[in-house]
Design an enzyme around this catalytic site. Structure first.
Site, mmCIF file in Angstrom:
data_model
loop_
_atom_site.group_PDB
_atom_site.id
_atom_site.type_symbol
_atom_site.label_atom_id
_atom_site.label_comp_id
_atom_site.label_asym_id
_atom_site.label_seq_id
_atom_site.Cartn_x
_atom_site.Cartn_y
_atom_site.Cartn_z
ATOM 1 N N GLU A 143 0.724 -0.945 0.108
ATOM 2 C CA GLU A 143 0.013 -0.095 -0.082
ATOM 3 C C GLU A 143 0.832 1.228 -0.027
ATOM 4 O O GLU A 143 1.951 1.163 0.432
ATOM 5 C CB GLU A 143 -1.064 0.083 1.295
ATOM 6 C CG GLU A 143 -2.140 -1.176 1.332
ATOM 7 C CD GLU A 143 -1.616 -2.387 2.153
ATOM 8 O OE1 GLU A 143 -1.982 -3.302 1.797
ATOM 9 O OE2 GLU A 143 -0.497 -2.341 2.577
ATOM 10 N N TYR A 155 7.834 1.862 -7.582
ATOM 11 C CA TYR A 155 7.357 0.538 -7.456
ATOM 12 C C TYR A 155 6.924 -0.058 -9.182
ATOM 13 O O TYR A 155 7.228 -1.137 -9.265
ATOM 14 C CB TYR A 155 5.963 0.672 -6.812
ATOM 15 C CG TYR A 155 6.238 0.905 -5.271
ATOM 16 C CD1 TYR A 155 7.410 0.465 -4.566
ATOM 17 C CD2 TYR A 155 5.397 1.668 -4.310
ATOM 18 C CE1 TYR A 155 7.805 0.741 -3.155
ATOM 19 C CE2 TYR A 155 5.527 1.918 -3.255
ATOM 20 C CZ TYR A 155 6.819 1.532 -2.647
ATOM 21 O OH TYR A 155 7.002 1.782 -1.430
#
Length: 201
Positions: A143, A155
């Site tokens: 998250e 990411y």
């Protein structure tokens, strides 16, 4: 797993140790404010990463021993309240992997502000993803704050894709979380189970 990975005088990755907890607890408070993990929680997490029942892994990156002539390392030293000599903490990260029984979950990842832009987060993330792959996890989940576009780009470069949101997942300040996933191996399921736009999870 190797205890440390070092190249020249650059940052070195190693397993988190009890001696790192004081510096990490200070960084937690500076970086995450009201959502910072306490030292006791950090110690419990570290304990869960050792022994035959270990279901998670924590790593740190530190600088090489310095003779005081490296501006970036000196800035990082000041950020953690360290002296000018010896390895200094530059970042830390943790992963829950459940021994490969289910999806891995990136629990935390942080870099000293003065040491950002040096590939430290990528180094730690790559190492933890390798751990998840080695134990047989089908994927890695994480998250990230909706507003943290820098982290989301990191990411994405590492292969993670957004799959949904968690409403008001963060509380200080309140904000949605973007859920991202990196698939490590195919997971069988109903035909079309992965179809459709990302939604809430």
């Amino acid at each position: 797993m190797p205890e440390a990975t070092r190249v020249g005088r650059g940052p070195g990755l190693r397993e988190m140790a009890a001696g790192d907890l004081e510096a990490i607890a200070r960084l937690e408070s500076e970086l995450f404010g009201a959502e910072a993990w306490s030292r006791d929680l950090l110690a419990a997490e570290l304990a869960a990463s050792h022994g035959p029942m270990a279901d998670r892994r924590y790593v740190v990156v530190d600088s090489q021993e310095s003779d005081g002539d490296g501006d970036a390392d000196e800035a990082a030293d000041r950020a953690v309240g360290a002296g000018p000599h010896g390895p200094q903490l530059l970042g830390y990260a943790g992963l829950y992997h459940a021994g490969g029984l289910t999806s891995a979950d990136l629990l935390t990842i942080a870099t000293v502000p003065a040491a950002r832009g040096r590939g430290i987060a990528s180094l730690m993330l790559t190492e933890l993803v390798s751990s998840a792959r080695e134990v047989g996890c089908p994927d890695v989940l994480l998250e990230v704050r909706q507003s943290n576009e820098v982290a989301q780009r990191l990411y994405a470069r590492c292969g993670f894709v957004p799959i949904g949101r968690r409403r008001r997942y963060y509380q200080a300040p309140p904000e949605d979380a973007v859920v991202m996933r990196l698939t490590l191996r195919p997971r069988p399921g109903p035909v079309g189970a992965e179809a459709g736009d990302p939604g809430e999870v």
